[in-house]
Design an enzyme around this catalytic site. Structure first.
Site, PDB file in Angstrom:
ATOM      1  N   ARG A   1      15.738  18.657 -59.901  1.00  0.00           N
ATOM      2  CA  ARG A   1      15.852  17.436 -59.118  1.00  0.00           C
ATOM      3  C   ARG A   1      14.928  17.507 -57.902  1.00  0.00           C
ATOM      4  NH1 ARG A   1      20.612  15.018 -55.336  1.00  0.00           N
ATOM      5  NH2 ARG A   1      19.682  12.940 -55.101  1.00  0.00           N
ATOM      6  N   HIS A   2      14.408  16.351 -57.506  1.00  0.00           N
ATOM      7  CA  HIS A   2      13.485  16.268 -56.373  1.00  0.00           C
ATOM      8  C   HIS A   2      14.140  16.660 -55.053  1.00  0.00           C
ATOM      9  CE1 HIS A   2      15.485  12.656 -54.862  1.00  0.00           C
ATOM     10  NE2 HIS A   2      15.521  12.225 -56.115  1.00  0.00           N
ATOM     11  N   GLY A   3      13.315  16.896 -54.040  1.00  0.00           N
ATOM     12  CA  GLY A   3      13.802  17.204 -52.706  1.00  0.00           C
ATOM     13  C   GLY A   3      14.407  15.986 -52.019  1.00  0.00           C
ATOM     14  N   ARG A   4      14.951  16.221 -50.847  1.00  0.00           N
ATOM     15  CA  ARG A   4      15.686  15.178 -50.124  1.00  0.00           C
ATOM     16  C   ARG A   4      14.776  14.067 -49.631  1.00  0.00           C
ATOM     17  NH1 ARG A   4      18.781  16.355 -44.534  1.00  0.00           N
ATOM     18  NH2 ARG A   4      16.853  15.414 -43.719  1.00  0.00           N
TER      19      ARG A   4
ATOM     20  N   ALA B   1      14.935  10.223 -47.103  1.00  0.00           N
ATOM     21  CA  ALA B   1      15.705   9.556 -46.050  1.00  0.00           C
ATOM     22  C   ALA B   1      16.865   8.764 -46.653  1.00  0.00           C
ATOM     23  CB  ALA B   1      14.797   8.643 -45.230  1.00  0.00           C
ATOM     24  N   TRP B   2      16.638   8.157 -47.811  1.00  0.00           N
ATOM     25  CA  TRP B   2      17.717   7.390 -48.445  1.00  0.00           C
ATOM     26  C   TRP B   2      18.808   8.288 -48.987  1.00  0.00           C
ATOM     27  CZ3 TRP B   2      16.152   2.385 -51.523  1.00  0.00           C
ATOM     28  CH2 TRP B   2      15.605   1.457 -50.623  1.00  0.00           C
ATOM     29  N   ASN B   3      18.465   9.492 -49.442  1.00  0.00           N
ATOM     30  CA  ASN B   3      19.506  10.455 -49.806  1.00  0.00           C
ATOM     31  C   ASN B   3      20.403  10.721 -48.608  1.00  0.00           C
ATOM     32  OD1 ASN B   3      17.417  12.505 -51.964  1.00  0.00           O
ATOM     33  ND2 ASN B   3      18.834  10.880 -52.528  1.00  0.00           N
TER      34      ASN B   3
ATOM     35  N   ARG C   1       8.842  10.906 -54.992  1.00  0.00           N
ATOM     36  CA  ARG C   1       9.739  11.996 -54.602  1.00  0.00           C
ATOM     37  C   ARG C   1       9.807  13.092 -55.657  1.00  0.00           C
ATOM     38  NH1 ARG C   1      12.715   7.316 -55.638  1.00  0.00           N
ATOM     39  NH2 ARG C   1      14.520   7.457 -57.039  1.00  0.00           N
TER      40      ARG C   1
ATOM     41  N   GLU D   1      14.140   7.404 -62.376  1.00  0.00           N
ATOM     42  CA  GLU D   1      15.573   7.310 -62.117  1.00  0.00           C
ATOM     43  C   GLU D   1      16.168   6.050 -62.727  1.00  0.00           C
ATOM     44  OE1 GLU D   1      18.316   8.491 -61.976  1.00  0.00           O
ATOM     45  OE2 GLU D   1      18.598   9.310 -59.941  1.00  0.00           O
TER      46      GLU D   1
END
Length: 260
Positions: free
Chosen positions: A59-62, A64-66, A109, A133
């Site tokens: 899974r991608h890194g963090r 701002a929306w996460n 991302r 996604e």
């Protein structure tokens, strides 16, 4: 199975590529791939040479929306500074597995997360649009609280208005993973950088799990990964899930234990 909580060129199939992988030989016979009801991977696929292939679903890194607990879906949100650091740290760990191929969702991302591993290994990154996604429809950009308040019935069923169903996501992602596995040599190791819901659902379909048990597979934390190993019959076994080093919360588009 160890479990820890942490963090082609266009061919009409919707796939794109940053750089081309090795050419794929045309097999003489084809077979059907097993898949759960409602999420069939393919009706006709090439027969792979038996081997010990591995898929690392990363899974991608963090973003701002996460951090804000907003549903991202297909909205192209970049990594935040923490996400960039997570990608580089995870890349150093994953490089130790000696991957032979890299594949990513074209959303920034995920693609940028894959590039962190490419920088360490020197491998090219191919992208496949079927690894994006889940389409969140009307939910994209909304926080978990806003979704619950505005769409209570849809939230209960976890079905975004105007978006994809779980079965649709599972089918396209599992098909992309099978195509990629068909391109691997018998001992190949493919790292796939994608998204939380896409990977969880695609992995569930690839493992042949029926749809009513998909909810029992937990989500992936940012920059954590799952490992699938090939079985003798060409199927897959889940060897590791949400693997990393330190526990991290699961933030993102996928449903979690608290229903967010």
């Amino acid at each position: 199975m160890r479990k820890t909580a942490c963090s082609t060129p266009s061919n009409g199939s919707g796939r794109t590529a940053r750089s081309s992988g090795s050419p794929r030989a045309s097999p003489p016979t084809r077979r059907s791939a097993p898949a759960p009801s409602g999420a069939r991977v393919s009706d006709a696929r090439p027969v792979r040479e038996p081997g010990a292939r591995r898929l690392v679903l990363w899974r991608h890194g963090r973003t701002a929306w996460n951090l804000e607990n907003r549903f991202q879906g297909k909205t192209d949100i970049p990594l935040d500074d923490t996400g960039v650091q997570q990608a580089h740290r995870a890349a150093r760990l994953l490089a130790g597995l000696r991957p032979t191929h890299l594949l990513a969702s074209p959303l920034r991302r995920a693609a940028d997360t894959a590039e962190a591993l490419a920088a360490v290994t020197g491998l090219p990154v191919r992208t496949d649009g079927d690894l994006t996604e889940r389409d969140g429809g009307a939910w994209e950009g909304l926080t978990s609280r806003e979704i619950r308040e505005r769409y209570p019935e849809e939230h209960k069923a976890w079905q975004p208005p105007g978006g994809e169903t779980s079965a649709q996501v599972a089918k396209r992602v599992a098909a992309a993973l099978e195509r990629a596995a068909d391109d691997l040599p018998p001992t190949g190791l493919l790292v796939v950088a994608s998204h939380g819901a896409a990977l969880r659902l695609g992995m569930s379909a690839l493992l042949g799990l029926p749809e009513d048990v998909w909810k029992h597979i937990g989500g992936l934390s940012n920059c954590c990964w799952s490992v699938l190993t090939e079985l003798r019959d060409g199927g897959w076994r889940l060897a590791e899930h949400n693997a990393g080093t330190l526990p991290e919360p699961v933030l993102g588009d996928d449903r979690t234990d608290n229903g967010s």
